[in-house]
Design an enzyme around this catalytic site. Structure first.
Site, short mmCIF file in Angstrom:
data_model
loop_
_atom_site.label_atom_id
_atom_site.label_comp_id
_atom_site.label_asym_id
_atom_site.label_seq_id
_atom_site.Cartn_x
_atom_site.Cartn_y
_atom_site.Cartn_z
N HIS A 50 0.83 -1.21 0.00
CA HIS A 50 0.00 0.00 0.00
C HIS A 50 0.87 1.25 0.00
CE1 HIS A 50 -3.83 -2.05 0.50
NE2 HIS A 50 -3.22 -2.86 1.36
N SER A 341 -4.29 -5.11 7.86
CA SER A 341 -3.85 -4.31 6.72
C SER A 341 -3.58 -2.90 7.18
CB SER A 341 -4.93 -4.30 5.64
OG SER A 341 -4.51 -3.52 4.56
#
Lengths: 486, 421
Positions: A50, A341
């Site tokens: 990410h 996450s």
């Protein structure tokens, strides 16, 4: 034996910490309840690096995400694993939500994300023609990337092991107590381990481990947040080239559509909070839901090309923030909990942070001969015909294709079995070589891989497993082979 | 680079029969490339009988049937290479292969015959929800484990899909002492041969549940149970019809997929219906000199038809390299499958190039009782054959005569359809 540090969990966080600690003169052991590294959350996720615009500004999550992202190029080069900065795109499909893109952009700037741009509808469609017809605009973050989560986890663990870190598999922590001298006694199904320091990197179980030593008013609840995924055939791996996200909601970053670093297309995840920490079953509703959601922002999704579906569990905590640090009232017990996450992206930075923390606490000195690099199982497809023939002449096993879908040879499988922390199961071979990961999903190669595991590890067929434990593939010999009457 | 007149990719029933027929047609340099350690292909694991009733007028086992052709290949001293994977076929018929002994090498082929067979549809492609434990196999993988490796996957079995391999394995596992509890089939009809349903299920009292599918799989390490449910007309499970079966093995027999990765890379045009190459009357693909036969072309019900088709592919490839396969000055006639007929093989005919008789094979899309197979030359119905029963699990065929076609100059389209009257 008295260890200096015991790390609980050989997922991507535990392995990153193990590798960082392996730089120093220190005795480290990793305890893992499964038969291999990368068996929990680390193996079933979006496989995304990410960019870092999602996490709340000023949070530890934001800091480690951006830092982990920055570290990824060098790390993947050193560990010889595939990583590609394909860029992430957050797509807006409602005009009234366009301001949300600006909010994300602003947060990204605060978090230190570089090179972001807000795209108009036309710009977005030019980059990604298969975006929904309803696209109104998009946020582009070129630093977003795709990676092989298995290889990242395996490579860090392997490198740690080469540098002296012990790994104990099939070893489940049952209780942890502290003695008068301040040493931690870790009771497991495989005996007791004694250590000066403990790192809790137990993923969805990090709350359970924390609660074994924490004060009554300091309990952590980890909620397994299940996400279903579909993986599509390489034939349609270029349906999109960026990682396409919807705009985030309070349940997370939403259902993404992305190429994988190996050339497949991945769609997922859903987000459902469950109780069962092993509840990795997919559901018809979940798969239906993710297809519907993915279709909102990407059109013509070729869902007939699904080759497998799976579910993973995020180690979610209500605060939605990583919990990293010494547990109150439990000196020398370091939490690395609630790593959801962007945990995969953050893992190198988590390793660095916990490594530095322990270095300072323990006054560690660097090893003179630390080995910083490792070579992955080679990919003969990258070689020229001449080089490949040279290789086969030296080692004929590289001429024997075992997995036809992914073109994986016996040579690669032998390497996966015999390298440090080598594969002992079909899934172990699969995650190290991709044998069995293609469109026939191991129908063709599993009997052949079993034969190799049997030969190389001296395992009876009945003891060869899919992934350890009771996951044996065959049960017994046929009547004829047993010598009975047919 | 070495040169061969004909390179045959695959040493199963299709490849073997094609090789023998090309040799009989006088072709010298033929090479069969086989990825397994012996010739015969999937027949080697089909140890049940029932093969060869058409070809040899007797009942053989799979290995026996294969050996009839292997013997001919050996007698004719046709070259073959085992343990050899074909990595690539180029548009100009350069075949790249690899093995332990020979490394990676290229062969220039005068003609290529694609005979790679098919593979099974895996669980992943079926989107069955639930856990992903050990104990779930495609029926053919289980067949290999039991019949070749000599190991039993488990003792309590549920089978999803009523394809022929699943039916055969229901009997095989039963004979090995396992309990086969149920066969569930999504469609309202079986995907397999009627004779297999009778001999492998009915004779052993194994229930076949049509319009049923698996809706849940339990077991975190090893399979412990599956739940099946009835489905509606759209294949959607009907709530309230769930039945749970404890079991340690789930076999999948849910369709076969022609294995055409090599064909696609070579630029061969594919049929979306068969997932096999589109071929003309000579079983030649859009790439001149590249032929296809057997299950790589379309999934067959009986190996006898594979052998017959491969025989034609071998003959035509021989004609091609000898320059005897005419360019075909006449117009190409399109064969259209419609109204119940799903596809035809071949899908075009050039009358100049066809034999006196041409077998056109096809499958129907549903069960038809007392219906007619009708053939139209453009708008004129020229054939109207009554069939007592037609089912998707069994191949159908019509025979076209060259004489009849030459009588119709300017014919553009032949239509095959199923009519109720």
């Amino acid at each position: 034996m008295l260890y200096d540090v015991i790390i609980i969990g050989a997922g991507v966080s535990g392995s990153a910490i193990a590798r960082e600690l392996s730089r120093y003169e220190v005795n480290v052991c990793v305890l893992e309840k499964c038969e291999d590294v990368c068996e929990g959350t680390s193996k079933a996720n979006s496989a995304i690096v990410h960019a870092g615009f999602d996490a709340a500004a000023g949070s530890l999550m934001a800091k480690l995400n951006v830092r982990g992202n920055e570290m990824m190029d060098d790390l993947c080069r050193d560990l010889d694993i595939p990583f590609k900065r394909n860029g992430s795109m957050v797509v807006c499909i409602h005009k009234e939500a366009l301001s949300g893109l600006q909010d994300l952009y602003d947060r990204g700037i605060k978090n230190g994300v570089k090179d972001m741009r807000i795209l108009t509808r036309e710009e977005a469609l030019e980059l990604e023609p298969n975006l929904s017809d309803n696209v109104e605009g998009a946020l582009l973050a070129p630093t977003g990337g795709i990676i092989c989560p298995f290889k990242l986890n395996i490579a860090m663990a392997e490198n740690a092991n080469v540098n002296g870190v012990d790994f104990r598999f099939n070893t489940k922590v049952e209780d942890i107590v502290k003695d008068e001298e301040g040493l931690w006694h870790i009771r497991t199904n495989n005996g007791e381990y004694v250590t000066r320091y403990v790192v809790n990197a137990a993923g969805v179980y990090s709350g359970v481990i924390h609660n074994m030593v924490s004060k009554d008013d300091d309990k952590i609840e980890i909620i397994p947040r299940r996400g279903d995924y579909c993986l599509l055939d390489k034939e349609v791996g270029t349906h999109v080239s960026h990682t396409i996200f919807p705009q985030p909601t309070n349940l997370g970053k939403g259902v993404l559509v992305s190429p994988t670093v190996h050339g497949n297309l991945i769609v997922g995840p859903t987000a459902i909070d469950i109780d069962d920490k092993e509840g990795t079953n997919t559901t018809a509703d979940g798969i239906g839901d993710l297809i519907a959601k993915a279709n909102d922002h990407v059109k013509n999704l070729p869902m007939r090309k699904v080759i497998t579906s799976f579910a993973g569990l995020r180690a979610h905590a209500a605060r939605h923030e990583f919990i990293i640090g010494e547990v109150d009232g439990a000196p020398h017990f370091i939490d690395c909990a609630a790593i959801e996450s962007p945990g995969l992206t953050s893992s190198p930075a988590i390793g660095e942070m916990v490594g530095n923390m322990l270095k300072d606490m323990m006054g560690l000195s660097k090893k003179a001969n630390w080995i910083s690099t490792r070579k992955d199982v080679m990919n003969p497809a990258d070689l020229s015909v001449e080089e490949r023939n040279e290789l086969i002449k030296k080692n004929p096993a590289y001429g024997n294709i075992i997995c036809r879908c992914e073109s994986i040879s016996e040579g690669e499988i032998l390497d996966a079995i015999h390298r440090p922390l080598g594969a002992r199961s079909l899934d172990g071979v699969k995650r190290r070589t991709r044998a069995g990961m293609g469109r026939c999903q191991a129908g063709f190669c599993s009997p052949k891989t079993m034969e190799i595991l049997h030969r190389e590890l001296g395992l009876p067929y009945e003891e060869i497993t899919k992934s350890g434990g009771r996951s044996n593939i065959v049960m017994e010999r046929t009547k004829n082979q047993k010598g009975g009457n047919n | 680079m070495t040169n061969y007149d004909i390179v045959i990719v695959g040493g199963g029933p299709a490849g073997l029969a094609a090789a023998v027929s090309a040799r009989n047609a006088g072709v010298e340099k033929i090479l069969i490339l086989e990825r397994d350690k012996e010739l015969g292909g999937i027949l080697n694991q089909c140890i049940h009988n029932g093969f060869g009733l058409h070809t040899f007028k007797e009942e053989l086992t799979g290995p026996e049937y294969a050996y009839r052709f292997i013997e001919k290949v050996l007698d004719a001293k046709i070259e073959y290479k085992l343990n050899t994977m074909v990595m690539d076929i180029s548009e100009d018929r350069v075949v790249t292969a690899m093995s332990r002994e020979d490394g990676m090498y290229q062969i220039k082929a005068g003609a290529v015959i694609l005979a790679m067979g098919c593979r099974e549809r895996p669980r992943g492609a079926l989107n069955i929800p639930g856990y992903r434990p050990a104990g779930i196999f495609s029926a053919g993988t289980a067949q290999r484990l039991v019949n070749i490796e000599g190991y039993m996957p488990g003792r309590e079995v549920v089978i999803l899909g009523s394809g022929d391999i699943g039916l055969i394995m229901a009997r095989r596992m039963t004979l090995e002492g396992a309990k086969v509890k149920v066969v569930a089939e999504l469609m309202p009809y079986s995907g397999g041969l009627k004779r297999n349903i009778v001999q492998c299920l009915d004779d052993f009292g194994i229930p076949l549940k049509l319009s049923h599918t698996v809706v849940d799989i339990e077991g975190k390490e090893h399979l412990t149970a599956v739940t099946i449910a009835e489905v509606d007309n759209h294949g959607k499970p009907i709530p309230g019809t769930e039945e749970r079966y404890t079991c340690d093995t789930l076999l999948l027999s849910c369709g076969l997929i022609p294995e055409n990765e090599l064909s696609r890379n070579a630029g061969v045009t594919m049929s979306p219906i068969t997932s096999g190459p589109v071929v003309n009357e000579s079983l030649e693909t859009n790439i001149p000199g590249v032929f296809a036969c057997g299950n790589v072309l379309h999934v067959h019900d009986l190996v006898d038809y594979v052998s017959e088709e491969a025989d034609r592919a071998g003959k035509n490839a021989a004609k091609f390299i000898k320059g005897e396969l005419s360019d075909g000055s006449s117009e190409e006639i399109e064969i259209v499958a419609t109204e119940g007929a799903r596809y035809t093989v071949p899908s075009t005919i050039n009358v100049d190039r066809m034999d006196d008789k041409l077998t056109v094979r096809f499958r129907v899309g549903a069960v038809y009782k007392d219906s007619y197979v009708s053939v139209y030359f453009d708008d004129e119905r020229v054939m109207h054959n009554k069939k007592r029963i037609m089912a998707p699990g069994e191949m159908e065929q019509i025979i076209l005569l060259k004489d009849k076609l030459t009588e119709k100059p300017g014919l553009k389209k032949i239509t095959v359809k199923i009519e109720e009257e």
